[in-house]
Write a protein that holds these residues in place. Structure first.
Motif, short mmCIF file in Angstrom:
data_model
loop_
_atom_site.label_atom_id
_atom_site.label_comp_id
_atom_site.label_asym_id
_atom_site.label_seq_id
_atom_site.Cartn_x
_atom_site.Cartn_y
_atom_site.Cartn_z
N ILE A 55 0.78 -1.09 0.17
CA ILE A 55 -0.20 -0.06 -0.23
C ILE A 55 0.87 1.21 0.04
CG2 ILE A 55 -1.60 1.38 1.39
CD1 ILE A 55 -3.13 -1.51 2.29
N ALA A 56 2.02 1.20 0.73
CA ALA A 56 2.84 2.47 0.78
C ALA A 56 3.47 2.39 -0.40
CB ALA A 56 4.00 2.18 2.01
N LEU A 58 2.46 1.69 -3.54
CA LEU A 58 1.50 1.80 -4.79
C LEU A 58 0.63 3.02 -4.42
CD1 LEU A 58 0.62 -1.88 -5.50
CD2 LEU A 58 2.07 -0.44 -6.67
N GLY A 59 0.58 3.28 -3.22
CA GLY A 59 -0.62 4.30 -2.84
C GLY A 59 0.17 5.76 -2.63
N SER A 60 -0.86 6.72 -2.45
CA SER A 60 -0.59 8.08 -2.21
C SER A 60 -0.16 8.35 -0.98
CB SER A 60 -1.85 8.93 -2.53
OG SER A 60 -2.80 8.40 -1.45
N ALA A 61 0.14 9.72 -0.48
CA ALA A 61 0.72 9.96 0.91
C ALA A 61 -0.62 9.63 1.83
CB ALA A 61 0.83 11.49 0.84
N GLY A 62 -1.79 9.67 1.53
CA GLY A 62 -3.05 9.25 2.28
C GLY A 62 -2.76 7.83 2.43
N ALA A 63 -2.56 7.18 1.55
CA ALA A 63 -2.53 5.68 1.51
C ALA A 63 -1.42 5.21 2.42
CB ALA A 63 -2.21 4.81 0.10
N ARG A 64 -0.18 5.94 2.35
CA ARG A 64 0.88 5.54 3.21
C ARG A 64 0.49 5.67 4.94
NH1 ARG A 64 3.72 7.51 -1.09
NH2 ARG A 64 3.78 9.54 -0.52
N LYS A 65 -0.21 6.82 4.94
CA LYS A 65 -0.90 7.12 6.56
C LYS A 65 -1.66 5.72 6.97
CE LYS A 65 -2.16 10.94 7.80
NZ LYS A 65 -2.92 12.26 7.60
N ALA A 66 -2.60 5.44 5.75
CA ALA A 66 -3.32 4.16 5.88
C ALA A 66 -2.67 3.16 6.39
CB ALA A 66 -4.41 4.05 5.00
N ALA A 67 -1.74 2.71 5.91
CA ALA A 67 -0.68 1.52 6.14
C ALA A 67 -0.01 1.65 7.33
CB ALA A 67 0.14 1.42 4.90
N TRP A 357 10.95 11.05 -11.19
CA TRP A 357 10.34 9.51 -11.33
C TRP A 357 8.99 9.38 -11.08
CZ3 TRP A 357 15.34 8.25 -8.45
CH2 TRP A 357 16.57 8.26 -9.30
N GLY A 358 8.36 10.22 -10.28
CA GLY A 358 6.77 9.98 -9.75
C GLY A 358 5.90 9.70 -10.77
N PRO A 359 5.90 10.67 -12.06
CA PRO A 359 5.33 10.65 -13.27
C PRO A 359 5.40 9.51 -14.05
CG PRO A 359 6.02 13.03 -12.91
CD PRO A 359 6.76 11.90 -11.82
N ARG A 360 6.57 8.86 -13.92
CA ARG A 360 6.65 7.78 -14.59
C ARG A 360 6.34 6.23 -13.91
NH1 ARG A 360 12.77 8.81 -17.00
NH2 ARG A 360 12.60 10.06 -15.07
N ILE A 361 6.88 6.18 -12.85
CA ILE A 361 6.58 5.06 -12.17
C ILE A 361 5.59 4.91 -10.93
CG2 ILE A 361 8.69 4.20 -12.85
CD1 ILE A 361 9.91 4.76 -9.96
N GLY A 362 5.07 6.13 -10.50
CA GLY A 362 4.25 6.23 -9.38
C GLY A 362 4.94 6.78 -7.97
N GLY A 363 4.21 7.56 -7.11
CA GLY A 363 4.82 8.15 -6.38
C GLY A 363 5.63 7.11 -5.03
N GLY A 364 4.90 6.11 -4.60
CA GLY A 364 5.70 5.23 -3.88
C GLY A 364 6.86 4.44 -4.27
N PRO A 365 6.79 3.98 -5.46
CA PRO A 365 8.12 3.39 -5.99
C PRO A 365 9.09 4.46 -6.36
CG PRO A 365 6.26 2.36 -7.20
CD PRO A 365 5.74 3.60 -6.03
N ALA A 366 8.71 5.77 -6.53
CA ALA A 366 9.45 6.98 -6.81
C ALA A 366 10.15 7.13 -5.44
CB ALA A 366 8.92 8.03 -7.34
N ALA A 367 9.76 7.16 -4.53
CA ALA A 367 10.21 7.53 -3.23
C ALA A 367 11.16 6.45 -2.51
CB ALA A 367 9.09 7.68 -2.13
N LEU A 368 11.00 5.48 -2.84
CA LEU A 368 11.82 4.37 -2.64
C LEU A 368 13.28 4.57 -3.26
CD1 LEU A 368 9.55 1.04 -1.91
CD2 LEU A 368 10.60 2.54 -0.17
#
Length: 497
Positions: A55-56, A58-67, A357-368
């Motif tokens: 979830i962290a 693949l998801g958004s900042a809100g999803a990471r808070k949910a995780a 990288w966020g627009p290409r691979i998504g926010g979570g993977p880009a952060a990692l």
């Protein structure tokens, strides 16, 4: 009374056994292979740890808070079950007569049967996630139900064990939500900023123009449009996309008595810059994911701001400044401002990679990926601070004194100090160990890897070309030299008494 109690307990036990036997007799195609493995995967919370990581990523900042909320709920449920639940009701495990051998676990649990720890963990994680993000909660719920059912299907729990565990798990999720809310409310304590004399009261909102960054959420999504119609009906509401934000804010500041803004910290920074240049007060309607500035100011939500604007209650806050600012023209000497913090080094590098990288691979993977790249950095930033050469992994300057240790501290008690909270993670070694040591060190003045001090101003020079900087979550290229300072009582911001 004793006979009634025995009759009641006996009826529950008989019903439990009948349901248990009915499940044992029933065959579901594919379940013999899937459910035992699913139950084993949930041992020690491993399945839910993996789900939280997914979830962290693949998801958004809100999803990471949910995780995070889900993991915290699971931890509470697990601790409660293992310290209280298992030993308060010493119910033996079901006898496995009638349960097909192919379903039975290779190693039978040795703890007591009531309640089911697997069901508690599954539903605690799901409840924690769902209370923060209903969509992710709906996605996880079928998995949680399958894990809970697998405990009856494999013969290690009675149905009532599973139901009790599920109820305890949901209760743990609700408790964590309450604790989180209480912690947030405890943080929302107004500081000792000086009252702003002469802040205009706008009881019907006439003279207030509110600019909403639709990239952070629409006015309808935040409930701002309804509340403005009810409380400040003559206020003007403007919604715009991120690229149009600066121009809309500047235009609104020219015609408004009070400039309002709804969005996250970066949006509020842009509005504060427009308000400072126009010399008018700012009304902040929190609408971002984290809302650091609004929380530090003592705003609980948009209703607080409506009340403060109507009553004319405002305070004076200090504003951090860096000169020259972040404009693309190197000869532009206008200043940039920060309400929260400014940094050079590891954090701007991480932010730059994530934005790229966020627009290409998504926010979570880009952060990692960004964190991986930054922690493998080979050289710190070499520059001069107040004329002295320094090698740093991170230069952090906060607008006001932050509480807590480490290079990225947590919150401020006051926004009216007019001081910079400057923290350096010194160069040398690898960035990962240095940053972690700085984060977990004790008192800052005793740490060999970083330095902390409070200053009115600081000159930073000999900055290598191409070095990025970050301010209130925004990203830009640093000039070769700049001056950091703090402007006391520079901005009037509405806040209720």
């Amino acid at each position: 009374m004793a006979d009634q109690d025995l009759t009641w307990r006996g009826a529950v036990a008989r019903g439990d056994r009948r349901l248990f036997d009915a499940v044992a007799r029933r065959h579901w195609p594919g379940a013999d292979r899937v459910l035992p493995r699913l139950g084993r995967a949930a041992n020690h919370g491993l399945l839910w740890g993996g789900a939280a990581a997914g979830i962290a990523v693949l998801g958004s900042a809100g999803a990471r808070k949910a995780a995070v909320r889900g993991v915290a709920s699971l931890a509470l449920a697990s601790a409660t079950i293992n310290t209280v639940g298992k030993w308060s009701v010493r119910r033996p495990r079901p006898v496995l007569d009638g349960v097909p051998a192919r379903r039975q676990l290779g190693t039978q649990p040795r703890t007591t049967s009531f309640p089911s720890g697997h069901a508690a963990s599954a539903f605690a994680f799901t409840a924690g996630v769902a209370l923060e993000s209903p969509l992710w909660g709906a996605a996880v719920a079928p998995l949680a139900a399958s894990v809970a059912f697998s405990r009856v299907y494999t013969g290690v729990h009675y149905p009532s064990d599973v139901l009790a565990g599920a109820a305890l798990g949901v209760a743990a999720g609700l408790v964590v939500r309450r604790l989180t809310r209480d912690a947030k409310e405890a943080r929302i304590v107004p500081g000792d900023e000086r009252p702003a004399a002469g802040a205009p009261a706008l009881p019907d909102g006439a003279g207030l123009t509110v600019v909403v960054n639709s990239g952070s959420g629409t006015a309808a999504a935040t409930g701002l449009d309804v509340l403005l119609r009810e409380r400040l009906p003559k206020a003007e509401l403007v919604e715009c996309e991120g690229p149009e934000l600066s121009a809309e804010l500047a235009s609104a500041a020219e015609r408004a008595t009070v400039l309002g803004v709804c969005g996250g910290d970066g949006t509020i920074n842009a509005a504060a810059t427009a308000a400072l240049r126009a010399g008018i007060p700012l009304a902040v309607f929190p609408g971002g994911t984290l809302n650091h500035f609004a929380l530090d100011l003592g705003l609980a939500g948009i209703e607080d701001t409506c009340r403060a604007v109507a009553d004319g209650h405002a305070v004076l806050i200090g504003v951090g400044r860096f000169t020259p600012g972040p404009g693309p023209d190197p000869e532009d000497t206008r200043a940039g401002y920060f309400l929260n913090n400014f940094s050079i080094g590891a954090y701007p590098e991480l932010l730059g990679h994530r934005l790229r990288w966020g627009p290409r691979i998504g926010g979570g993977p880009a952060a990692l990926l960004a964190a991986y790249r930054v922690l493998r950095a080979e050289r710190p930033v070499r520059l001069k601070l107040a004329g002295k050469p320094r090698s740093v992994w991170l230069l952090f300057a906060g607008n006001g004194t932050y509480q807590g240790t480490g290079p990225a501290p947590r919150y401020r008690k006051s926004l009216g100090e007019g001081l910079l909270d400057v923290r350096l993670v010194l160069g040398g070694g690898r960035p990962g160990p240095r940053l972690l040591a700085a984060a977990f060190a004790g008192p800052l003045t005793r740490s060999p890897v970083h330095v902390a001090t409070r200053l009115r101003s600081l000159r930073v020079s000999d900055i290598p070309a191409g070095t990025p900087l970050a301010y209130d979550g925004e990203y830009a290229q640093a000039p070769t030299a700049l001056v950091l300072d703090d402007l006391p009582d520079a901005l009037t911001v509405y806040r209720p008494r």
